[in-house]
Design a protein around this motif. Structure first.
Motif, short mmCIF file in Angstrom:
data_model
loop_
_atom_site.label_atom_id
_atom_site.label_comp_id
_atom_site.label_asym_id
_atom_site.label_seq_id
_atom_site.Cartn_x
_atom_site.Cartn_y
_atom_site.Cartn_z
N ARG A 174 0.81 -1.22 0.00
CA ARG A 174 0.00 0.00 0.00
C ARG A 174 0.84 1.27 0.00
O ARG A 174 0.33 2.36 -0.17
CB ARG A 174 -0.98 0.00 1.17
CG ARG A 174 -0.34 0.10 2.51
CD ARG A 174 -1.36 -0.07 3.62
NE ARG A 174 -0.89 0.66 4.79
CZ ARG A 174 -1.62 1.45 5.51
NH1 ARG A 174 -2.88 1.63 5.23
NH2 ARG A 174 -1.11 2.08 6.54
N GLN A 175 2.17 1.13 0.20
CA GLN A 175 3.06 2.29 0.16
C GLN A 175 3.89 2.33 -1.12
O GLN A 175 4.69 3.23 -1.31
CB GLN A 175 4.00 2.27 1.37
CG GLN A 175 3.24 2.40 2.66
CD GLN A 175 4.11 2.10 3.87
OE1 GLN A 175 5.07 1.34 3.79
NE2 GLN A 175 3.76 2.71 4.99
N TYR A 229 3.76 2.57 -5.11
CA TYR A 229 2.90 2.96 -6.22
C TYR A 229 3.64 2.77 -7.54
O TYR A 229 4.82 3.11 -7.65
CB TYR A 229 2.49 4.43 -6.09
CG TYR A 229 1.47 4.67 -5.02
CD1 TYR A 229 0.15 4.90 -5.34
CD2 TYR A 229 1.83 4.65 -3.68
CE1 TYR A 229 -0.79 5.13 -4.34
CE2 TYR A 229 0.90 4.87 -2.68
CZ TYR A 229 -0.41 5.11 -3.03
OH TYR A 229 -1.33 5.32 -2.05
N HIS A 275 -1.33 1.69 -6.10
CA HIS A 275 -0.54 0.93 -5.13
C HIS A 275 -0.85 -0.56 -5.25
O HIS A 275 -1.79 -0.97 -5.92
CB HIS A 275 -0.77 1.43 -3.69
CG HIS A 275 -2.17 1.32 -3.22
ND1 HIS A 275 -2.73 0.15 -2.80
CD2 HIS A 275 -3.14 2.27 -3.10
CE1 HIS A 275 -3.98 0.37 -2.43
NE2 HIS A 275 -4.24 1.65 -2.63
N GLY A 289 -1.47 -2.69 -2.70
CA GLY A 289 -2.10 -3.33 -1.54
C GLY A 289 -3.32 -2.60 -1.18
O GLY A 289 -4.06 -2.66 -0.35
#
Length: 111
Positions: free
Chosen positions: A101-102, A104, A109, A111
């Motif tokens: 999620r961090q 990109y 992203h 997650g």
């Protein structure tokens, strides 16, 4: 995506090892060949106010794998570099875990 950043080596050395290293790491990491990014970063090492000779440092930025895989990847990187820099030279491999999620790619992203 894994990203490998090389310091303390010549550009030519990084170029020479790039294909065989990725060919070896790809199945270990479970990442397709074209997902790897290798980066050569020129560096000067300094100690006590003087430029000193450094040693190879390889940063591996990746989505975390089990420790067993990490150990094998570190061993492969070390063996590949050892053949170029000699048995007495220190070689440092550093792993940085990326979170989906961090991370990109093209604005999205993982997650």
């Amino acid at each position: 995506m894994p990203h490998l950043r090389f310091r303390g080596l010549s550009r030519e050395t990084v170029k020479q090892i790039s294909k065989s290293l990725v060919d070896t790491l790809s199945p270990l990491m479970g990442s397709p060949l074209d997902h790897f990014t290798l980066e050569f970063i020129p560096a000067e090492f300094v100690a006590k106010g003087q430029v000193v000779s450094g040693y190879p440092i390889v940063e591996v930025l990746w989505f975390e794998r089990p420790l067993e895989i990490q150990d094998k990847v570190a061993a492969e990187i070390t063996a590949t570099l050892r053949a170029r820099v000699g048995a007495e030279q220190d070689i440092c491999v550093i792993f940085t875990k990326l979170e989906g999620r961090q991370y990109y790619e093209n604005g999205s992203h993982f997650g």
